[in-house]
Design an enzyme around this catalytic site. Sequence first.
Site, PDB file in Angstrom:
ATOM      1  N   LYS A 276       0.833  -1.197   0.000  1.00 61.00           N
ATOM      2  CA  LYS A 276       0.000   0.000   0.000  1.00 61.00           C
ATOM      3  C   LYS A 276       0.874   1.256   0.000  1.00 61.00           C
ATOM      4  O   LYS A 276       2.035   1.208   0.415  1.00 61.00           O
ATOM      5  CB  LYS A 276      -0.883   0.019   1.255  1.00 61.00           C
ATOM      6  N   ARG A 350     -10.371 -11.565   1.460  1.00 56.89           N
ATOM      7  CA  ARG A 350     -11.232 -12.598   0.879  1.00 56.89           C
ATOM      8  C   ARG A 350     -10.554 -13.963   0.892  1.00 56.89           C
ATOM      9  O   ARG A 350     -11.235 -14.994   0.946  1.00 56.89           O
ATOM     10  CB  ARG A 350     -11.651 -12.192  -0.532  1.00 56.89           C
TER      11      ARG A 350
END
Length: 498
Positions: A276, A350
């Site tokens: 990130k 996920r």
Amino acid sequence: MSLKLAVSFAKSHAAAEGLAILLTTSGADMPAGATEADPAGVYARAAKSGKFTGKSLSTLDIVAPHGSPLDRLVVLGLGKGDSLSAHDWLKAGGVATAAVKGADTVTVYVDVPGLQVSPKAVADFALGMLLRAYKFDTYKTKKKSEDEEEKAEKTVKVTIVTAEASAAKKAFAETEAVADGVILARDLVNEPANLLGPLEFAAKAKELEKLGVEVEILTEKEMKKLGMGALLGVAQGSVRPPRLVVMQWKGGKSKDKPIAFVGKGVVFDTGGISIKPAGGMEDMKGDMGGAAAVAGLMHVLAARKAKVNVIGILGLVENMPDGNAQRPGDIVTSMSGQTIEVINTDAEGRLVLCDALWYCNDRFQPTFMINLATLTGAIGVALGSVHAGLFSNDDELSERLLAAGLATNERLWRMPLGKEYDKLIDSKFADMKNTGGRQAGSITAAQFLKRFVKDTPWAHLDIASTAMGSPNDEINQSWGSGYGVRLLDELVRAHYES
């Protein structure tokens, strides 16, 4: 340090010291408790000079009221009062706590003339007081004066005066459990990641055994035997080992199938190799907000002895860019046997949830599964911090969740699912890939998870913009909001307890 409130209830109580809080509605001649707390009738003159009309959540603060032994008198407006919701009472309680300002003794008169105030409304008011009192400053070491230190250590005695004192006390017993569960979730989200890793989080969950929750903690060795290659792939870049926490509350009949809640618990998310940007990365200590909500919910249900069988599962990992971290292009095999091409290692939640969901469904065969996750930034772009995203394969479960969201003001907005979105996560090299790109980012994440729930009724709550960093309001001044605890407790209370 949170303000400590010791709440009690009384049918009558003479406010002889400290602070008295009186409630009133717009246009009312006198607020509740005026005879006891304001014998000299100071309120009428102060209201006129201060142009106080009893507008919703407005306050009139009178210092050292003439003819009264009180230090302060605060009058709190409820507006017209003709259609006050549970959340209105909650907010009023929060405003009342904001008015405490260092008082040691507080008397609150809640029986408003001309207004029917139920025991539940009184309990909701008290819940609002407790939630507003929360503050997370555990690690502040700034020296305070001796006087401030003394005040910080004191517990403020709050007496709520109501004709329905006995019934309100009974209602508050459950409400206090809700407050404790929300505060647990807030604490977990607010903790720094260096002090709350997977092992520490699992230990916090283990403490729920004191309330009667059965807690198992699966290690990476056990998860490897189960074939949880997706979850383990996320964890392999961190020196801190993953854990899968399995919690069971058996409050229903033994023959009743359980309901299940699964939480994403990425204790810190750098993004892995798909790292990130540095700006704002510190907020990723809150990427376990879903797991925090599930832990808080399990606390509530056990503390109030909910008559229902519940499973709570936490997938706890850290996502780091170590030399052993998984790479974009890697292919992992999930517990279901389905293979996943990892396109972006920052789409890691996920991968954690898919194994946790499959495990939950396979082992417990629940009536339904609801997972909570700070899953996508895209949901914030779509809904801001006002609603969390709701994705589901079941209309009845969705409607019940939406209603619970309106009742608690932890609101949801149903988002679409559909086969047309599946092609965005089809892979040339595996059964699927873990991201479909920028378009419909929240939807493709949900489509991914849907492949791991079979035909079990299921809902995915994307709480990325509501669990942390949401705007402060009357009942929360904390970065971590505890979002989801009250919502899901209301769902269980309204529909699933025997």
